[in-house]
Design an enzyme around this catalytic site. Sequence first.
Site, PDB file in Angstrom:
ATOM      1  N   ALA A   9       1.006  -1.213  -0.072  1.00  0.00           N
ATOM      2  CA  ALA A   9      -0.159   0.079   0.006  1.00  0.00           C
ATOM      3  C   ALA A   9       0.876   1.230   0.069  1.00  0.00           C
ATOM      4  O   ALA A   9       1.982   1.383   0.775  1.00  0.00           O
ATOM      5  CB  ALA A   9      -0.751   0.238   1.076  1.00  0.00           C
TER       6      ALA A   9
ATOM      7  N   LEU B  71      -0.979  -5.532   4.840  1.00  0.00           N
ATOM      8  CA  LEU B  71      -0.036  -6.170   3.827  1.00  0.00           C
ATOM      9  C   LEU B  71       1.346  -5.957   4.684  1.00  0.00           C
ATOM     10  O   LEU B  71       1.582  -5.737   5.448  1.00  0.00           O
ATOM     11  CB  LEU B  71       0.002  -5.152   2.666  1.00  0.00           C
ATOM     12  CG  LEU B  71      -1.482  -5.036   2.035  1.00  0.00           C
ATOM     13  CD1 LEU B  71      -1.159  -3.714   0.924  1.00  0.00           C
ATOM     14  CD2 LEU B  71      -1.834  -6.321   1.235  1.00  0.00           C
ATOM     15  N   SER B  72       2.037  -6.794   3.733  1.00  0.00           N
ATOM     16  CA  SER B  72       3.538  -6.869   4.229  1.00  0.00           C
ATOM     17  C   SER B  72       4.131  -5.471   4.731  1.00  0.00           C
ATOM     18  O   SER B  72       5.073  -5.392   5.511  1.00  0.00           O
ATOM     19  CB  SER B  72       4.532  -7.889   3.639  1.00  0.00           C
ATOM     20  OG  SER B  72       4.564  -7.329   2.161  1.00  0.00           O
ATOM     21  N   GLU B  73       4.070  -4.799   3.784  1.00  0.00           N
ATOM     22  CA  GLU B  73       4.521  -3.157   3.967  1.00  0.00           C
ATOM     23  C   GLU B  73       3.326  -2.231   3.313  1.00  0.00           C
ATOM     24  O   GLU B  73       2.632  -2.399   2.404  1.00  0.00           O
ATOM     25  CB  GLU B  73       5.605  -2.869   2.962  1.00  0.00           C
ATOM     26  CG  GLU B  73       6.736  -3.879   3.520  1.00  0.00           C
ATOM     27  CD  GLU B  73       7.509  -3.555   4.813  1.00  0.00           C
ATOM     28  OE1 GLU B  73       7.247  -2.574   5.247  1.00  0.00           O
ATOM     29  OE2 GLU B  73       8.169  -4.266   5.350  1.00  0.00           O
ATOM     30  N   THR B  74       3.193  -0.945   4.141  1.00  0.00           N
ATOM     31  CA  THR B  74       2.523   0.008   3.791  1.00  0.00           C
ATOM     32  C   THR B  74       3.516   1.085   3.822  1.00  0.00           C
ATOM     33  O   THR B  74       4.269   1.386   4.759  1.00  0.00           O
ATOM     34  CB  THR B  74       1.427   0.402   4.876  1.00  0.00           C
ATOM     35  OG1 THR B  74       0.518  -0.433   4.835  1.00  0.00           O
ATOM     36  CG2 THR B  74       0.716   1.779   4.111  1.00  0.00           C
TER      37      THR B  74
END
Length: 264
Positions: A23, A45-48
């Site tokens: 994101a 998610l794994s990363e924002t």
Amino acid sequence: MRPLKIYQVDAFTDKPFSGNPAAICVLDSRGDADWMQMVAQEMNLSETAFLYKEADGYNLRWFTPTVEEELCGHATLASAHILWQEGYINKDQAVKFYTRSGLLTAAKRDGWIELNFPQEQDTEIMAPKNLLQALGIEAKYIGKNRLDYIVEVESEMMVRAIEPNLALLATVSARGVIVTSVSDDKEFDFVSRFFAPRDGILEDPVTGSAHCCLGPYWMQRLGKSELMAYQASKRGGIVKVQVTGDRVLLGGRAVTLFKGDLLV
């Protein structure tokens, strides 16, 4: 608070529903860390990534659902993709990102997005408590850099077959664990998987920052500085890797899935 633009992008792939989703939230100014962590938890998610204009580039921060990260490749690639696609910067303009890991840059190269990242070279070590037990494998090599452990195994089949005890792996003190081997497919030089349960990521689909270690690692063993890598997660993804000096150039593609307004 006026609505903020937020996007979801699949990185290190040219096909939707593969690669690594991130994101991307574009801020007007510096954001509150607690708020950013809550947004990242909501996105799950794994990363924002959160970015805002700063000097001649963008300030960039990365959050998993549970912690702020020191370095992230796929969300950086996704951020550059959005800045170009949505007209925040000119399509032929390189991007400067100011981050917790220093200055990172992104540029377009022959239809790929190329990230300029620091090397994360490992040092060989003895296996720490619970590492191999959690992975359920025998290792050819174990190393450690400032972020992760790297574990080489005998074959690609072993990489793909790993079903780690993630609760036990979370007791190993590191951001994550890279498992890697040479590739059976002549299209690729090596394959890998990446597990980071300690940071709230059970298995990361495609981990750009892990290739900052994998690049120099496989360069030394294969005798070549330009490599093609495949991360063999369920979603899968392709990373071009070039080791140059103390830097690693990571190449990938990206696809936007949706965009919208963040209202809180």
